[in-house]
Scaffold this active site. Structure first.
Site, PDB file in Angstrom:
ATOM      1  N   LYS A 214       0.836  -1.204   0.000  1.00 50.31           N
ATOM      2  CA  LYS A 214       0.000   0.000   0.000  1.00 50.31           C
ATOM      3  C   LYS A 214       0.868   1.249   0.000  1.00 50.31           C
ATOM      4  CE  LYS A 214      -1.690   2.107   3.551  1.00 50.31           C
ATOM      5  NZ  LYS A 214      -2.369   2.501   4.799  1.00 50.31           N
ATOM      6  N   ASP A 232      -6.375   1.048   0.940  1.00 47.59           N
ATOM      7  CA  ASP A 232      -6.484   1.392   2.357  1.00 47.59           C
ATOM      8  C   ASP A 232      -7.866   0.981   2.863  1.00 47.59           C
ATOM      9  OD1 ASP A 232      -8.228   3.277   1.365  1.00 47.59           O
ATOM     10  OD2 ASP A 232      -7.333   4.978   2.410  1.00 47.59           O
TER      11      ASP A 232
END
Length: 346
Positions: A214, A232
């Site tokens: 991420k 997220d």
């Protein structure tokens, strides 16, 4: 003589009549006999039918429900009544791709100024800020990093920092001890292994302490212009609400959603989805009545559907409130967005 002749004639007539009578009687009795025989045969059939075991009749077949187009193609047959399923149950792959891309286009019109909501001036600041954003808001990170980067502007500076001093600066972000260890560790790795520069490859970035896929995609997409999907918590929640995927693992979500869009769209797609999750499609109480993509959303109705009540749930610039960046891009300011206040401001 005459008398005897007449008697003969009479006797002859009587004999003929007598012979004719049985013939006529037999002829009259024939139809009656046929009728009687027919009745007897019918009675026998009925008796046999009663005696035979009853066969169970197969239940009548329900009329097949066919698509309207198929029914209309058959002349003289009225189209069967169809019940439209709620989208996207039974949605084809092609229909899913079209709906997903349309949602992204709609969000691009709503958030034309979408951008990463972390303040940064270079890749080093972005990678550190992204690591610090775990378990806290971007706003809190943006209020904290000015003091951090003022004291430690380069990877070499932060690598040589006293951990206790860094902890004190990072305290407002939460989990400050673990975060201090990560940012000092990644700074050492950058200084020792990459000449003090943030690498522009995924395989190198994920080797840095505290950096996962991420974080790596945030850096690649926004500091190096290389496409990546940022999965997220907001992104995970929304793509599942929209039924783009049923996966729960971030890596599998990334792969499933990435397959719906051209690679060139991935970074902007991430911004659009995350912005929508922060402003309108909240976790606990989505503002469904103020949502611009409500007609495309299978989860419509999970939140407040009354338009006036929904407006009160809007956040940041959609609710007339400050954003998360202290130094937002000019396009955001031009769209009516307000900068966030610095740490400690009233």
């Amino acid at each position: 003589m005459k008398k005897s002749s007449a008697s003969k004639k009479t006797a002859s007539a009587k004999g003929a009549a007598a012979e004719k009578a049985p013939v006529e009687k037999a002829a009259a009795e024939k139809p009656a006999a046929k009728k009687t025989a027919g009745k007897k045969a019918a009675a026998k059939k009925a008796a046999a039918k009663k005696a035979a075991p009853m066969k169970r009749q197969a239940p009548a077949k329900k009329p097949a429900v066919v698509p309207k187009k198929a029914a209309a193609a058959v002349k003289g047959v009225a189209p069967a009544k169809t019940v439209a399923a709620k989208p996207p149950r039974g949605e084809s792959r092609t229909a899913l791709v079209r709906r997903a891309r349309r949602i992204d286009r709609e969000l691009a019109e709503v958030y034309p100024y979408a951008h990463p909501e972390l303040d940064f001036e270079n890749p080093f600041q972005l990678v550190v800020a992204t690591v610090l954003s775990a378990q806290t808001t971007d706003l809190r990170v943006n209020q904290t990093t000015p003091a951090l980067f003022a004291k430690y502007p380069t990877p070499e500076d932060l690598a040589a920092a006293v951990p206790e001093e860094v902890e004190e600066i990072l305290r407002p972000t939460g989990f400050f001890r673990a975060k201090t260890k990560s940012v000092i560790g990644l700074s050492k790795a950058l200084a020792e292994d990459f000449g003090g520069e943030v690498p522009g490859r995924l395989e190198d970035l994920v080797k840095l302490p505290g950096v996962g896929r991420k974080t790596a995609f945030v850096v690649l997409g926004n500091a190096f212009g290389r496409p990546g999907i940022t999965v997220d918590t907001h992104f995970q929640r929304l793509v599942r609400r929209w039924r783009w995927t049923e996966e729960t693992d971030p890596d599998k979500i990334e792969a499933a959603v990435g397959a719906l869009f051209p690679k060139s769209d991935w970074t902007d797609l991430s911004h659009h989805v995350i912005w929508h999750g922060r402003r309108i499609c909240h976790a606990r109480k989505p503002a469904c009545g103020a949502c611009p993509i409500a007609p495309l959303c299978p989860a419509y109705g999970e939140g407040e559907t009354d338009p006036e009540k929904a407006k009160k749930l809007l956040k940041y610039e959609k609710g007339g409130l400050p954003g998360q960046r202290l130094k937002p891009p000019q396009s955001y300011l031009d769209a009516g967005g307000k900068p966030a206040p610095p740490l400690g401001a009233g």
